[in-house]
Design a protein around this motif. Structure first.
Motif, short mmCIF file in Angstrom:
data_model
loop_
_atom_site.label_atom_id
_atom_site.label_comp_id
_atom_site.label_asym_id
_atom_site.label_seq_id
_atom_site.Cartn_x
_atom_site.Cartn_y
_atom_site.Cartn_z
N SER A 47 0.82 -1.21 0.00
CA SER A 47 0.00 0.00 0.00
C SER A 47 0.86 1.26 0.00
O SER A 47 1.67 1.46 0.91
CB SER A 47 -0.91 0.02 1.24
OG SER A 47 -1.46 1.31 1.44
N LEU A 58 -0.25 4.03 0.67
CA LEU A 58 -0.74 4.85 1.79
C LEU A 58 -0.02 4.53 3.09
O LEU A 58 0.24 5.43 3.89
CB LEU A 58 -2.25 4.62 1.97
CG LEU A 58 -2.95 5.41 3.09
CD1 LEU A 58 -2.95 6.90 2.77
CD2 LEU A 58 -4.36 4.89 3.31
N THR A 59 0.34 3.27 3.30
CA THR A 59 0.80 2.86 4.63
C THR A 59 2.14 2.13 4.68
O THR A 59 2.63 1.84 5.76
CB THR A 59 -0.26 1.95 5.29
OG1 THR A 59 -0.50 0.83 4.44
CG2 THR A 59 -1.57 2.70 5.51
N TYR A 89 -4.46 6.36 -3.40
CA TYR A 89 -4.23 5.84 -2.04
C TYR A 89 -5.44 5.10 -1.48
O TYR A 89 -5.60 4.98 -0.28
CB TYR A 89 -3.82 6.98 -1.11
CG TYR A 89 -2.56 7.66 -1.54
CD1 TYR A 89 -1.31 7.11 -1.27
CD2 TYR A 89 -2.60 8.87 -2.23
CE1 TYR A 89 -0.14 7.73 -1.68
CE2 TYR A 89 -1.44 9.51 -2.65
CZ TYR A 89 -0.21 8.93 -2.37
OH TYR A 89 0.94 9.55 -2.78
N GLY A 90 -6.32 4.61 -2.36
CA GLY A 90 -7.45 3.83 -1.90
C GLY A 90 -8.68 4.67 -1.63
O GLY A 90 -8.74 5.86 -1.93
N GLY A 144 -6.99 8.73 2.33
CA GLY A 144 -6.39 8.42 1.04
C GLY A 144 -6.93 9.29 -0.07
O GLY A 144 -6.18 9.78 -0.93
N SER A 195 1.09 -3.55 5.29
CA SER A 195 0.63 -2.26 4.77
C SER A 195 -0.74 -2.40 4.11
O SER A 195 -1.61 -1.53 4.27
CB SER A 195 1.64 -1.68 3.78
OG SER A 195 1.69 -2.40 2.56
N ASN A 196 -0.95 -3.51 3.40
CA ASN A 196 -2.26 -3.75 2.79
C ASN A 196 -3.34 -3.90 3.86
O ASN A 196 -4.45 -3.39 3.73
CB ASN A 196 -2.22 -4.99 1.90
CG ASN A 196 -1.46 -4.75 0.60
OD1 ASN A 196 -1.45 -3.64 0.08
ND2 ASN A 196 -0.81 -5.79 0.09
N GLN A 210 -4.16 -0.46 5.35
CA GLN A 210 -5.03 0.33 4.47
C GLN A 210 -6.48 -0.15 4.58
O GLN A 210 -7.41 0.66 4.66
CB GLN A 210 -4.56 0.26 3.02
CG GLN A 210 -5.49 1.04 2.08
CD GLN A 210 -4.96 1.14 0.66
OE1 GLN A 210 -3.77 1.23 0.44
NE2 GLN A 210 -5.87 1.16 -0.31
N GLU A 244 -9.75 2.04 5.77
CA GLU A 244 -10.94 2.19 4.92
C GLU A 244 -12.20 1.71 5.64
O GLU A 244 -13.27 2.32 5.51
CB GLU A 244 -10.73 1.43 3.60
CG GLU A 244 -9.68 2.10 2.72
CD GLU A 244 -9.28 1.29 1.50
OE1 GLU A 244 -8.59 1.84 0.63
OE2 GLU A 244 -9.64 0.09 1.42
#
Length: 521
Positions: free
Chosen positions: A48, A50-51, A117-118, A123, A494-495, A498, A502
């Motif tokens: 990710s 994002l993370t 970023y999702g 994000g 990281s996935n 994220q 979310e």
């Protein structure tokens, strides 16, 4: 006390000079085997954006950013960055990394896909911020790459400098010292683009998207250069925001800086208002102020503090004072597979230590403009042996060589103290090597690169040769600090992070933005 007395005071405790904290952030564009900008999304194998704590994206899906943790050892720092590169290359398939700050060939603005970023509110906000940058400055300007150097002095340093202090007094003293460093950085930091600037030339596809009036020369099929330029990335062609020039953000104290920053994120811009915020149901930017958020402030150096969850950078600074500084004026070193070398890191150690120990008078707006003018002269014409730089605003002038030698004489004192503390001669070797670059501008990175560009008749050929060589060098090495398993674990983690972010959202995106900017109303 003067510089030498402060240095002597610091040197009494070796830990004051051996426990410096350093972190690196290196940006790099993903390119195709043909040398064009990658149109592929951020590789799924990197987790990710994002993370992931080591590999993320900056402005665009194709613009990778590699992040090291804080390290107290130069070799460990560079090994960590090399390992992050090595893991990244293992996920790039046929792609490689463009080895320069100024971008490779870019056909159309729309060829650049904004970083994604999702679906979380945070994000989506990161992507919308980039949408605003695109509308304000153009996407091509935003894929210029650099290396950011995060730097902090250890507690032992401040203890030697200030002695015993109550917590708030120490916090104030440290912040004041860092702002003294920042002022000296504006006065003398032009040495960094002189030595390490590596963007003396650029691709014509970039120049077509700017309104430059500079008198460029041309080589090969569409490469433009200035004969004595060092770092066009730092010129008006690169990271600039003309709206920001009127802000007059000062560096005489933390309070003055924060007041200027708060004013900037509250000042409406007629130019940016014409873009609109939400048009036909689609967001174009976060707001119409001179700065959408604090990160939009373009500066060669920033005071920083690690922010808590949900805390803005200025709130972190207000809460705890300056914790470290971020040097943002380093071009990507095209001759290093990881964009920076040990000599560069050690020079920054020396320079920043010298800058914090040297006297640093308060600086008004007029003086700050004088120093910025020196930077601009070095960026555009720094290897001209006849170039004269201002010494303050009093009319006196010195050549780069004359002034550089004065500074290096004191940097040599810092190098000796650092080497005595560490029990080796690494810093003295660095300073002796770079001292020859002061006397001979042809040894600088910008001169070396421009010579290659002229020989090979184009920035594209040089860039591809270097990109291929760097890819081979990175792929042939072994992990030396981290392991493949640690990187794969971080991808999975990281996935998961994220997904958790979310799933934890409870507000609509509109309400989330209203909450985030509530203090501006």
């Amino acid at each position: 006390m003067d510089f030498s007395q402060r240095l002597q005071q610091i040197s009494a405790n070796p830990d004051a000079l051996t426990q410096i904290g350093r972190g690196l952030e290196r940006e790099a564009l993903r390119i195709t085997p043909q040398g064009g900008l990658s149109a592929q999304p951020h590789p799924a194998g990197l987790g990710s954006a994002l993370t992931n704590k080591w590999v993320t994206t900056d402005f665009a899906e194709s613009l990778l950013e590699f992040i090291t943790p804080v390290s107290h050892d130069v070799d460990s720092l560079l090994t960590q960055l090399s390992d992050i590169h090595q893991f990244t290359y293992s996920k790039l398939e046929q792609e490689s990394l463009w080895p320069m700050s100024m971008p490779c060939f870019v056909g159309k603005e729309d060829d650049i896909t904004l970083a994604q970023y999702g679906s979380s509110n945070s994000g989506r906000m990161k992507t919308l911020y980039r949408e605003g940058l695109k509308h304000r400055y153009g996407s091509v300007m935003q894929v210029i790459s650099g290396v950011h150097f995060n730097f902090s002095f250890p507690d032992e340093f401040w203890q030697q400098l200030f002695g015993d202090q109550a917590e708030q007094a120490r916090r104030d003293s440290v912040s004041d010292a860092y702002f003294g460093l920042i002022r000296n950085y504006y006065r003398f930091g032009w040495l960094i683009p002189y030595l390490f600037g590596a963007s003396p030339a650029l691709c014509g596809s970039f120049l077509n998207k700017s309104a430059s009036e500079l008198n460029f020369e041309q080589v090969g099929g569409g490469t433009y250069f200035l004969p004595n330029a060092t770092a066009l990335r730092l010129s008006d062609l690169g990271y600039t925001n003309h709206e920001q020039s009127s802000l007059k953000i000062g560096f005489n104290s933390l309070d003055q800086y924060l007041e200027g920053l708060q004013r900037a994120i509250r000042t409406p811009s007629e130019e940016f208002a014409s873009i609109g915020v939400k048009v036909d149901g689609e967001y174009r930017q976060l707001n119409t102020n001179v700065l959408q958020i604090e990160n939009e402030l373009y500066a060669p150096i920033r005071p920083k503090r690690v922010a808590a969850d949900g805390e803005k950078p200025s709130e972190a600074l207000s809460r705890g004072g300056v914790e470290y500084i971020e040097v943002r004026s380093l071009d990507v070193n095209p001759f290093s597979p990881i964009g920076i070398t040990a000599d560069q890191v050690r020079f920054l150690d020396l320079f920043l230590t010298w800058a914090v120990l040297s006297p640093s008078d308060k600086m008004d707006d007029a003086e700050l403009e004088c120093w910025r003018d020196n930077w601009n002269r070095v960026v555009l014409d720094g290897r001209n042996p006849e170039l004269l730089l201002k010494i303050g605003c009093n009319g006196e002038r010195l050549t780069v060589q004359e002034w550089g030698q004065r500074v290096f004489a004191e940097l040599e004192q810092v190098a000796l103290a650092m080497d005595e503390a560490a029990g080796n001669d690494s810093y003295q070797q660095t300073i002796q090597r770079l001292k020859t670059w002061i006397d001979d501008p042809e040894l600088t990175l910008s001169a070396q690169l421009l010579n290659q560009i002229k020989q090979q008749e184009g920035i594209g050929r040089v860039g591809m040769d270097l990109a291929n060589a760097h890819a081979s060098a990175i792929k042939e090495r072994d992990f030396a600090f981290y392991s493949q398993h640690e990187f794969e674990q971080e991808v999975e983690a990281s996935n998961s992070r994220q997904t958790e972010i979310e799933q934890s959202d409870t507000l609509s995106f509109e309400d989330f933005l209203d909450d985030y900017f509530a203090d501006l109303k």
